[in-house]
Design an enzyme around this catalytic site. Sequence first.
Site: not given
Ligand code: URA
Length: 230
Positions: A102
């Site tokens: 993310d």
């Molecule tokens: N899980 C998430 O919620 N975000 C990420 O970036 C990776 C795994």
Amino acid sequence: MRIDRFLGNLPHLNRQQARLLLAQQRVRIDGRPVTDAMAEVREFSRVELDGEVVQAGKPARYFMLHKPMGCVSATRDPEHKTVLELLDEPDLHELHIAGRLDYNTTGLLLITNDGSWSRRLTQPQTKLPKRYYVETERQIGPEYVQTFAQGLYFAFEDLTTLPAQLQILGPRSARLSIVEGRYHQVKRMFGHFDNKVVRLHRESMGPLILDPALAPGEYRPLHTAEIEQV
Ligand code: URA
């Protein structure tokens, strides 16, 4: 593609002639003589027939990036800086990300042009653990451990997450190991307890561990031994 099919597709050969050439040991893949008609030819393979190169083979490329906060795991984005813009490499359009993170998640991001390698790394069937360091807004209770180990139902995908291991490190910090990479998976797992993830950092994917020498935003090519571990 199978080698007999690959050779049979050449303008001057058919599949039967290709098989004969293989039986006569006149074909090499990556320098090794090949007689098996089922041997695999990839875009990265160097194929020789009677010592003549019929496919030079593209170099396979693998990079490890320490993803910083504030950039998107995408190859292009109209608004935000992308992780690919952090790479000073030619032919960036040929590369893809093996397991996105993310916008504000930091840590290990693997970037390659080798699709079957990245699939091995990210497919849930391979069950390679992805390890995250997590900080949350509220306290992490001991009951989280069993709930995550049992799996959580994700209604949107209509699936139950595979068993995940949680190690509680402090009142609001933990290390979580998951073998899938569902959309926002870690945040949704803590969200089950109405506990917001405020910091998320991927430490490793299977045998590949983020190099501590890499500062956020820095990257390096993977070593051969690292590539072969996957
Ligand atoms: N899980 C998430 O919620 N975000 C990420 O970036 C990776 C795994």
